[in-house]
Design a protein around this motif. Structure first.
Motif, short mmCIF file in Angstrom:
data_model
loop_
_atom_site.label_atom_id
_atom_site.label_comp_id
_atom_site.label_asym_id
_atom_site.label_seq_id
_atom_site.Cartn_x
_atom_site.Cartn_y
_atom_site.Cartn_z
N ASP A 1 8.88 -6.31 12.80
CA ASP A 1 7.79 -6.45 13.77
C ASP A 1 6.71 -5.40 13.51
O ASP A 1 5.51 -5.73 13.49
CB ASP A 1 8.31 -6.34 15.20
CG ASP A 1 9.12 -7.56 15.62
OD1 ASP A 1 9.02 -8.60 14.94
OD2 ASP A 1 9.85 -7.46 16.63
N ARG A 2 7.12 -4.16 13.34
CA ARG A 2 6.13 -3.10 13.07
C ARG A 2 5.48 -3.30 11.70
O ARG A 2 4.30 -3.04 11.54
CB ARG A 2 6.77 -1.71 13.16
CG ARG A 2 6.95 -1.24 14.60
CD ARG A 2 7.54 0.17 14.69
NE ARG A 2 6.76 1.17 13.96
CZ ARG A 2 5.62 1.70 14.40
NH1 ARG A 2 5.10 1.30 15.55
NH2 ARG A 2 4.99 2.63 13.69
N ARG A 3 6.25 -3.77 10.75
CA ARG A 3 5.66 -4.02 9.43
C ARG A 3 4.58 -5.09 9.53
O ARG A 3 3.49 -4.93 8.97
CB ARG A 3 6.74 -4.45 8.44
CG ARG A 3 6.24 -4.63 7.02
CD ARG A 3 5.77 -6.04 6.71
NE ARG A 3 6.85 -7.01 6.84
CZ ARG A 3 6.66 -8.31 6.83
NH1 ARG A 3 5.43 -8.82 6.71
NH2 ARG A 3 7.69 -9.14 6.98
N ASP B 1 -5.15 -3.53 5.15
CA ASP B 1 -4.98 -4.35 3.95
C ASP B 1 -4.35 -3.49 2.86
O ASP B 1 -5.05 -2.96 1.98
CB ASP B 1 -6.32 -4.93 3.51
CG ASP B 1 -6.16 -6.02 2.46
OD1 ASP B 1 -5.07 -6.11 1.85
OD2 ASP B 1 -7.11 -6.79 2.24
N LEU B 2 -3.04 -3.39 2.91
CA LEU B 2 -2.34 -2.51 1.99
C LEU B 2 -2.32 -3.06 0.56
O LEU B 2 -2.28 -2.29 -0.40
CB LEU B 2 -0.91 -2.28 2.48
CG LEU B 2 -0.83 -1.52 3.81
CD1 LEU B 2 0.59 -1.55 4.36
CD2 LEU B 2 -1.29 -0.07 3.63
N HIS B 3 -2.39 -4.36 0.41
CA HIS B 3 -2.45 -4.91 -0.95
C HIS B 3 -3.81 -4.62 -1.59
O HIS B 3 -3.89 -4.35 -2.80
CB HIS B 3 -2.13 -6.39 -0.93
CG HIS B 3 -0.69 -6.68 -0.62
ND1 HIS B 3 0.32 -6.40 -1.52
CD2 HIS B 3 -0.09 -7.17 0.50
CE1 HIS B 3 1.48 -6.73 -0.98
NE2 HIS B 3 1.27 -7.20 0.24
N ALA B 4 -4.87 -4.64 -0.80
CA ALA B 4 -6.18 -4.24 -1.33
C ALA B 4 -6.18 -2.76 -1.70
O ALA B 4 -6.78 -2.36 -2.71
CB ALA B 4 -7.28 -4.54 -0.32
N MET B 5 -5.51 -1.95 -0.88
CA MET B 5 -5.35 -0.54 -1.21
C MET B 5 -4.66 -0.39 -2.56
O MET B 5 -5.09 0.39 -3.43
CB MET B 5 -4.52 0.15 -0.12
CG MET B 5 -4.14 1.59 -0.41
SD MET B 5 -2.92 2.25 0.79
CE MET B 5 -1.41 1.41 0.23
N VAL C 1 -5.98 7.56 -3.08
CA VAL C 1 -6.20 6.28 -2.41
C VAL C 1 -5.28 6.13 -1.20
O VAL C 1 -5.72 5.72 -0.11
CB VAL C 1 -5.99 5.11 -3.39
CG1 VAL C 1 -5.98 3.77 -2.66
CG2 VAL C 1 -7.08 5.12 -4.46
N ILE C 2 -4.01 6.48 -1.37
CA ILE C 2 -3.07 6.34 -0.25
C ILE C 2 -3.43 7.31 0.87
O ILE C 2 -3.44 6.94 2.06
CB ILE C 2 -1.63 6.57 -0.72
CG1 ILE C 2 -1.29 5.71 -1.94
CG2 ILE C 2 -0.67 6.31 0.44
CD1 ILE C 2 -1.55 4.25 -1.80
N THR C 3 -3.76 8.54 0.52
CA THR C 3 -4.10 9.54 1.54
C THR C 3 -5.37 9.14 2.28
O THR C 3 -5.44 9.24 3.52
CB THR C 3 -4.28 10.92 0.88
OG1 THR C 3 -3.07 11.29 0.23
CG2 THR C 3 -4.65 11.97 1.92
#
Length: 206
Positions: free
Chosen positions: A30-32, A40-44, A57-59
């Protein structure tokens, strides 16, 4: 024609890459779902695969979304747990091809730093005959220049290349250039394709 070189994608072909599964196991489904709907983690990740610095980028993304800061930082801090496990049958197929003196190339969307990190756990990532890594090339699949770079560097005509990838958009881009292709849905199907192409025997492909 019989392929003169075999081209492997890496994520979900040689190494499982399922970030959603990882986050489900750590923070719950649910949290995921809520986090992926917000960020948009895939764009990241595409930014990393395009050559930007992994930690930066992650930071940056984590700081921009403080409500998910700690969870997003897991993409950096536990990246090897996301890129896991190896798909052992595919790894054996790569080795079998090379044992028959068939060149094996990588063609992968992968960051500069993340590839080096992955290679610490998966030594076979250093054993390709040629590497075509998006982070170093500054372009990702399915954009045409990454395929053109492989053609130009290898000196092989498109029809001499046999390429496998789990993403159909990447496969379609290669097929449009005249490459032989196999949409990867599991290692046994890939093994069967290598046998039918005349590159491996059934015994080789186990």
């Amino acid at each position: 024609m019989t392929p003169q070189a075999v081209v492997f994608d890496i994520g979900n072909v040689l190494i499982e890459w399922q970030p959603e599964r990882f986050f489900d196991s750590v923070i719950g489904a649910d949290r995921r779902r809520a986090m992926f709907a917000t960020v948009d983690l895939h764009a990241m990740n595409d930014r990393v695969d395009s050559g930007e610095t992994f930690r930066d980028v992650i930071t940056e993304t984590a700081q921009a979304t403080p409500e998910w800061h700690d969870e997003i930082m897991l993409w950096h801090d536990r990246w090897l747990d996301m890129a896991s496990p190896a798909i052992d049958h595919s790894v054996r197929l790569m080795a079998a091809l090379q044992s028959r003196n068939i060149p094996v190339f990588s063609l992968t969307n992968f960051g500069i730093q993340t590839y080096d990190l992955a290679a610490t756990r998966y030594p076979f990532l250093r054993q390709f005959d040629r590497d075509f890594i998006s982070g170093h090339l500054g372009v990702i699949k399915p954009d045409a220049p990454i395929y053109a770079a492989l053609e130009e560097t290898s000196g092989l005509p498109p029809q001499a290349l046999l390429f496998t990838d789990d993403r159909i958009d990447n496969i379609n881009a290669a097929a449009q250039r005249g490459w032989q292709t196999h949409h990867f849905t599991g290692p046994q199907g890939w093994a069967d394709r290598l046998v039918s192409a005349g590159l491996l025997t059934k015994d080789d492909a186990t």
